[in-house]
Design a protein around this motif. Structure first.
Motif, PDB file in Angstrom:
ATOM      1  N   VAL A 283     -50.202  -9.645 -13.654  1.00 31.58           N
ATOM      2  CA  VAL A 283     -50.270  -9.235 -12.255  1.00 31.58           C
ATOM      3  C   VAL A 283     -50.238 -10.503 -11.411  1.00 31.58           C
ATOM      4  O   VAL A 283     -51.136 -11.349 -11.513  1.00 31.58           O
ATOM      5  CB  VAL A 283     -51.553  -8.436 -11.957  1.00 31.58           C
TER       6      VAL A 283
ATOM      7  N   LYS B 260     -54.723  -4.830  -7.450  1.00 33.32           N
ATOM      8  CA  LYS B 260     -53.690  -4.458  -8.420  1.00 33.32           C
ATOM      9  C   LYS B 260     -54.132  -4.795  -9.846  1.00 33.32           C
ATOM     10  O   LYS B 260     -53.840  -4.064 -10.792  1.00 33.32           O
ATOM     11  CB  LYS B 260     -52.365  -5.146  -8.079  1.00 33.32           C
TER      12      LYS B 260
ATOM     13  N   THR C 226     -54.703  -2.024 -12.768  1.00 33.02           N
ATOM     14  CA  THR C 226     -54.003  -2.150 -14.046  1.00 33.02           C
ATOM     15  C   THR C 226     -54.978  -2.091 -15.211  1.00 33.02           C
ATOM     16  O   THR C 226     -54.736  -1.408 -16.219  1.00 33.02           O
ATOM     17  CB  THR C 226     -53.211  -3.465 -14.087  1.00 33.02           C
TER      18      THR C 226
ATOM     19  N   GLU D 113     -46.744  -1.369 -16.372  1.00 34.34           N
ATOM     20  CA  GLU D 113     -45.613  -2.286 -16.391  1.00 34.34           C
ATOM     21  C   GLU D 113     -46.063  -3.648 -16.923  1.00 34.34           C
ATOM     22  O   GLU D 113     -47.190  -4.082 -16.696  1.00 34.34           O
ATOM     23  CB  GLU D 113     -45.052  -2.464 -14.978  1.00 34.34           C
TER      24      GLU D 113
ATOM     25  N   ILE E 227     -46.172  -7.029 -12.887  1.00 29.79           N
ATOM     26  CA  ILE E 227     -46.546  -6.332 -11.658  1.00 29.79           C
ATOM     27  C   ILE E 227     -46.574  -7.356 -10.532  1.00 29.79           C
ATOM     28  O   ILE E 227     -47.399  -8.285 -10.533  1.00 29.79           O
ATOM     29  CB  ILE E 227     -47.914  -5.642 -11.816  1.00 29.79           C
TER      30      ILE E 227
END
Length: 320
Positions: free
Chosen positions: A130, A275, A279, A290, A293
């Motif tokens: 991330v 984020k 995650t 994913e 990110i």
């Protein structure tokens, strides 16, 4: 903010209550236990990254155990092992060094604990990264600098982040790429100042003496750029432009309030932290995520700085 914070002096780990640390969370949909190994707290970005992670974990009802490596990769590997021993479900790792943290990542793999890297990627060993496109950040600022210098060009001093770090490497690469065809440009690569303002102040005091013809100082984060700006002003050099990266509100205010601080690029750590926690929680509940990110970025200059001024530590705008 977090209602309580327990410091564990032996391993520098603190815990934010919210779950039971049960390794069966993915099966029972209970609270997810997250361990966060942070590289350092020696710049505003990383202080805010920790604060944002604590806030996001509390809002998600997750348990968060935190460890500050204080820039020491050996300590970070030990911290990761401590977090694993505490029974966390998912590890967030902001690596001191992408290669040096291999031992910690190997320990996580052996324990069956998935890793999400935050801000700084690693070559392998993580389920997801991330962060933001640091090359794009450097490129955006470099293009703005090139446009300002125009056909006359000039000397640019670059104050770099950390030796061997992917963020420093990528920000520098993007900046250099944007200026590679600019006429009359010379880039002097200055020392690594580890994203710390005081180190940049010391470095700039020497650099301004050895490069009196400098036109622009580019630092790989705003904290260092503001340190350079301080030295320039102390020496009466209001003819030298300054640019940085991260969107530190102090830099945004400087852009909005004058004509010496030219540009920065958005890198809000609060959005990044949100984020990262999202995650980690998804992985803790057995969901797919994913591998890469991207929290997004954008240029800040005199065209949009007024719209971004606020009372937060970092400006926020790009999240996708």
């Amino acid at each position: 903010m977090i209602s309580s914070l327990m410091a564990l002096a032996a391993c520098s780990v603190s815990t934010t209550p919210g779950g039971d640390g049960n390794k069966d969370n993915a099966d029972n949909d209970g609270p997810v236990s997250i361990g966060f190994s942070l590289a350092t707290q020696q710049s505003p970005f990383y202080v805010q990254l920790r604060d944002g992670t604590e806030q996001a974990a509390e809002e998600a009802g997750a348990e968060l155990s935190f460890a500050d490596a204080d820039g020491d990769v050996a300590k970070q590997n030990n911290d990761i092992q401590d977090l694993i021993t505490r029974g966390v479900d998912i590890l967030l790792v902001n690596p001191v060094d992408p290669q040096g943290v291999r031992a910690g990542l190997a320990a996580a793999e052996a324990a069956g604990v998935e890793v999400v890297t935050v801000d700084r990627p690693v070559p392998d060993g993580a389920t997801a990264q991330v962060g933001r496109d640091n090359e794009e950040m450097g490129r955006l600022v470099g293009e703005r600098v090139a446009g300002e210098l125009g056909a006359d060009g000039g000397k640019i001093i670059e104050i770099r982040g950390d030796a061997g770090g992917a963020v420093a490497r990528d920000r520098g690469a993007g900046f250099h790429e944007a200026l590679q065809d600019a006429p009359g440009v010379e880039i002097v690569e200055g020392p690594y100042c580890n994203y710390i303002r005081s180190e940049a102040v010391t470095a700039m005091q020497d650099l301004i003496q050895t490069n009196p013809d400098v036109k622009v100082v580019f630092a790989q984060n705003d904290d260092m750029a503001l340190g350079a700006l301080q030295v320039l002003r102390e020496n009466g050099r209001d003819d030298v432009l300054v640019a940085g990266i991260d969107g530190l509100m102090e830099a945004v205010n400087a852009i909005d309030g004058g004509d010496q601080y030219l540009a920065t690029a958005l890198n809000d750590p609060i959005v990044l932290a949100q984020k990262a926690v999202d995650t980690a929680v998804a992985l803790g509940h057995g969901e797919d995520v994913e591998a890469e990110i991207d929290a997004g970025t954008a240029l800040v200059d005199d065209e949009n700085s007024a719209d971004l001024v606020g009372d937060t530590v970092f400006a926020s705008g790009a999240t996708e």
